[in-house]
Design a protein around this motif. Structure first.
Motif, mmCIF file in Angstrom:
data_model
loop_
_atom_site.group_PDB
_atom_site.id
_atom_site.type_symbol
_atom_site.label_atom_id
_atom_site.label_comp_id
_atom_site.label_asym_id
_atom_site.label_seq_id
_atom_site.Cartn_x
_atom_site.Cartn_y
_atom_site.Cartn_z
ATOM 1 N N ARG A 1 0.808 -1.217 0.000
ATOM 2 C CA ARG A 1 0.000 0.000 0.000
ATOM 3 C C ARG A 1 0.846 1.275 0.000
ATOM 4 N NH1 ARG A 1 0.557 -2.127 4.903
ATOM 5 N NH2 ARG A 1 0.725 -0.811 6.788
ATOM 6 N N ARG A 2 2.121 1.180 0.340
ATOM 7 C CA ARG A 2 2.974 2.366 0.421
ATOM 8 C C ARG A 2 3.673 2.687 -0.890
ATOM 9 N NH1 ARG A 2 1.064 4.982 4.744
ATOM 10 N NH2 ARG A 2 0.883 3.592 6.553
ATOM 11 N N GLY A 3 3.513 1.831 -1.903
ATOM 12 C CA GLY A 3 4.194 2.059 -3.168
ATOM 13 C C GLY A 3 3.268 2.624 -4.219
ATOM 14 N N THR A 4 3.530 2.362 -5.466
ATOM 15 C CA THR A 4 2.745 2.720 -6.658
ATOM 16 C C THR A 4 3.028 4.135 -7.161
ATOM 17 O OG1 THR A 4 0.952 1.244 -5.946
ATOM 18 C CG2 THR A 4 0.466 2.742 -7.750
ATOM 19 N N ARG B 1 13.935 -9.642 2.202
ATOM 20 C CA ARG B 1 13.663 -9.025 3.500
ATOM 21 C C ARG B 1 14.948 -8.526 4.151
ATOM 22 N NH1 ARG B 1 9.506 -12.889 3.836
ATOM 23 N NH2 ARG B 1 10.822 -14.483 4.794
ATOM 24 N N SER B 2 16.023 -9.270 3.989
ATOM 25 C CA SER B 2 17.284 -8.850 4.587
ATOM 26 C C SER B 2 18.016 -7.826 3.729
ATOM 27 C CB SER B 2 18.187 -10.066 4.814
ATOM 28 O OG SER B 2 18.503 -10.701 3.579
ATOM 29 N N ASP B 3 17.768 -7.852 2.416
ATOM 30 C CA ASP B 3 18.422 -6.915 1.500
ATOM 31 C C ASP B 3 17.514 -6.649 0.308
ATOM 32 O OD1 ASP B 3 20.095 -5.354 0.014
ATOM 33 O OD2 ASP B 3 21.497 -6.962 -0.518
ATOM 34 N N PRO B 4 16.576 -5.690 0.427
ATOM 35 C CA PRO B 4 15.606 -5.440 -0.651
ATOM 36 C C PRO B 4 16.254 -5.067 -1.979
ATOM 37 C CG PRO B 4 14.942 -4.321 1.373
ATOM 38 C CD PRO B 4 16.331 -4.839 1.595
ATOM 39 N N ALA B 5 17.473 -4.541 -1.941
ATOM 40 C CA ALA B 5 18.136 -4.154 -3.188
ATOM 41 C C ALA B 5 18.373 -5.359 -4.088
ATOM 42 C CB ALA B 5 19.463 -3.465 -2.880
ATOM 43 N N GLN B 6 18.340 -6.572 -3.523
ATOM 44 C CA GLN B 6 18.538 -7.770 -4.339
ATOM 45 C C GLN B 6 17.505 -7.881 -5.448
ATOM 46 O OE1 GLN B 6 19.151 -11.565 -2.559
ATOM 47 N NE2 GLN B 6 20.344 -10.778 -0.843
ATOM 48 N N LEU B 7 16.282 -7.462 -5.161
ATOM 49 C CA LEU B 7 15.237 -7.584 -6.176
ATOM 50 C C LEU B 7 15.506 -6.628 -7.336
ATOM 51 C CD1 LEU B 7 12.700 -8.954 -7.108
ATOM 52 C CD2 LEU B 7 11.351 -7.337 -5.787
ATOM 53 N N MET C 1 11.710 4.419 -2.746
ATOM 54 C CA MET C 1 10.304 4.008 -2.692
ATOM 55 C C MET C 1 10.166 2.524 -2.992
ATOM 56 S SD MET C 1 7.059 5.115 -5.128
ATOM 57 C CE MET C 1 7.577 3.990 -6.431
ATOM 58 N N LEU C 2 10.871 2.051 -4.027
ATOM 59 C CA LEU C 2 10.768 0.646 -4.402
ATOM 60 C C LEU C 2 11.323 -0.270 -3.314
ATOM 61 C CD1 LEU C 2 11.811 0.878 -8.169
ATOM 62 C CD2 LEU C 2 9.511 0.497 -7.258
ATOM 63 N N LEU C 3 12.438 0.113 -2.710
ATOM 64 C CA LEU C 3 13.031 -0.723 -1.668
ATOM 65 C C LEU C 3 12.119 -0.806 -0.444
ATOM 66 C CD1 LEU C 3 16.790 0.358 -1.874
ATOM 67 C CD2 LEU C 3 15.707 -1.687 -2.807
ATOM 68 N N ARG C 4 11.531 0.312 -0.043
ATOM 69 C CA ARG C 4 10.580 0.285 1.078
ATOM 70 C C ARG C 4 9.363 -0.569 0.722
ATOM 71 N NH1 ARG C 4 11.663 5.864 1.192
ATOM 72 N NH2 ARG C 4 9.646 6.266 0.208
ATOM 73 N N ASP C 5 8.926 -0.438 -0.528
ATOM 74 C CA ASP C 5 7.766 -1.183 -1.012
ATOM 75 C C ASP C 5 8.034 -2.686 -0.949
ATOM 76 O OD1 ASP C 5 5.188 -1.296 -2.204
ATOM 77 O OD2 ASP C 5 6.069 -1.541 -4.172
ATOM 78 N N TYR C 6 9.179 -3.124 -1.457
ATOM 79 C CA TYR C 6 9.504 -4.545 -1.471
ATOM 80 C C TYR C 6 9.667 -5.086 -0.048
ATOM 81 C CZ TYR C 6 10.538 -3.725 -6.423
ATOM 82 O OH TYR C 6 10.457 -3.378 -7.748
#
Length: 294
Positions: free
Chosen positions: A36-39, A167-173, A197-202
């Protein structure tokens, strides 16, 4: 303002509201994975003082309870319940990427309540005549979707492992999807505000489990529960011609079948180019009858 809504089947749906509580309501449907925090980036939200932005975690993401076996069409029922709880009569809907088919579900199944819909980077339903579904798609996406179709248990295990790593490193995605991105996409997600924004979202979307991600993919690859050809509401279809997550053939298929579709194809954009298109898309979504006529 509410932080969540109880569904009729007892599920909890986590909700976020931003903007003007008396403004034009726009329901935002996040991508896959997402929450809900992204988009929509914060700078775009604050630049529209007359809009009430409403978003929620689809089942299984973030703080929303899971609904195993959900279909794309089920999003319309959740949005209708959410609108009832917020006392919304009519509203617009915006969905990007994995949220775009769910936005089309609202257009198809809630015609009396949905004013307009914007679907950005949308895939077409699976097993559709006249479309080679995987043509032009990034190899990593083809492999993931093929595994989901042929060995869903193995696919679920792999997603759970990926979610734990993210979860441990969102930048991986972001790193893992770069091979399927255009140069313009890479520039967009390298912007600090967008990448944050994307990292918080993931991170938030996968905080409790990978179930939302799994159920999204399975829903997109199964019967959607509605035919896009029955949509009677105005729909803006925005697409990047260089998109390898949702190839341009999907856009063309949808544009040919949705009766009131307004197709917009950016010849130089990829998947994340939708973020740059958002200001114009929101202007169209929130236009009044007077401004539309002018």
């Amino acid at each position: 303002m509410v932080d969540g809504v109880r569904m009729r089947d007892g599920r909890w749906l986590a909700v976020a509201e931003r903007g003007d509580p008396d403004g034009t309501p726009v329901v935002l449907l996040h991508g896959t994975p997402g929450c809900r925090r992204g988009t929509v980036p914060e700078a775009i939200l604050t630049a529209r003082p007359g809009v009430r932005f409403i978003s929620y975690d689809r089942p299984g993401y973030g703080d929303s309870d899971r609904r195993p076996g959900r279909r794309v069409a089920d999003a319309a029922r959740d949005v209708a319940r959410l609108a009832d709880a917020l006392q919304l009569d009519r509203f617009a809907v915006l969905g990007h990427s994995g949220g775009a088919p769910h936005a089309l579900a609202c257009a198809a199944l809630l015609p009396a309540r949905v004013r307009r819909v914007a679907a950005l980077g949308c895939t077409a339903p699976p097993n559709t005549a006249g479309l080679s579904w995987f043509e032009g798609m990034a190899l990593s996406k083809v492999e993931d979707f093929t595994r989901a179709l042929t060995d869903p248990l193995d696919f679920a295990d792999r997603l759970a492992a990926r979610a734990a790593a993210i979860r441990s490193d969102p930048a991986q995605l972001l790193v893992s999807v770069r091979d399927g991105l255009t140069d313009s996409d890479r520039r967009i997600i390298s912007d600090p505000a967008i990448s944050d924004m994307l990292l918080r979202d993931y991170r938030e979307s996968l905080r409790t489990s990978a179930y939302g991600w799994l159920d999204d993919d399975l829903a997109l690859l199964s019967s959607w529960g509605f035919d896009p050809a029955v949509i009677t509401r105005p729909v803006l279809l925005w697409h990047g011609a260089l998109d390898t997550f949702s190839p341009v053939g999907h856009f063309k298929w949808l544009a040919d079948r949705i009766p009131r579709a307004r197709p917009v194809l950016d010849p130089d954009a990829g998947h994340f180019g939708a973020l740059r298109a958002l200001p114009a898309v929101l202007d169209w979504l929130c236009a009044t009858p007077e401004s539309r006529a002018s």
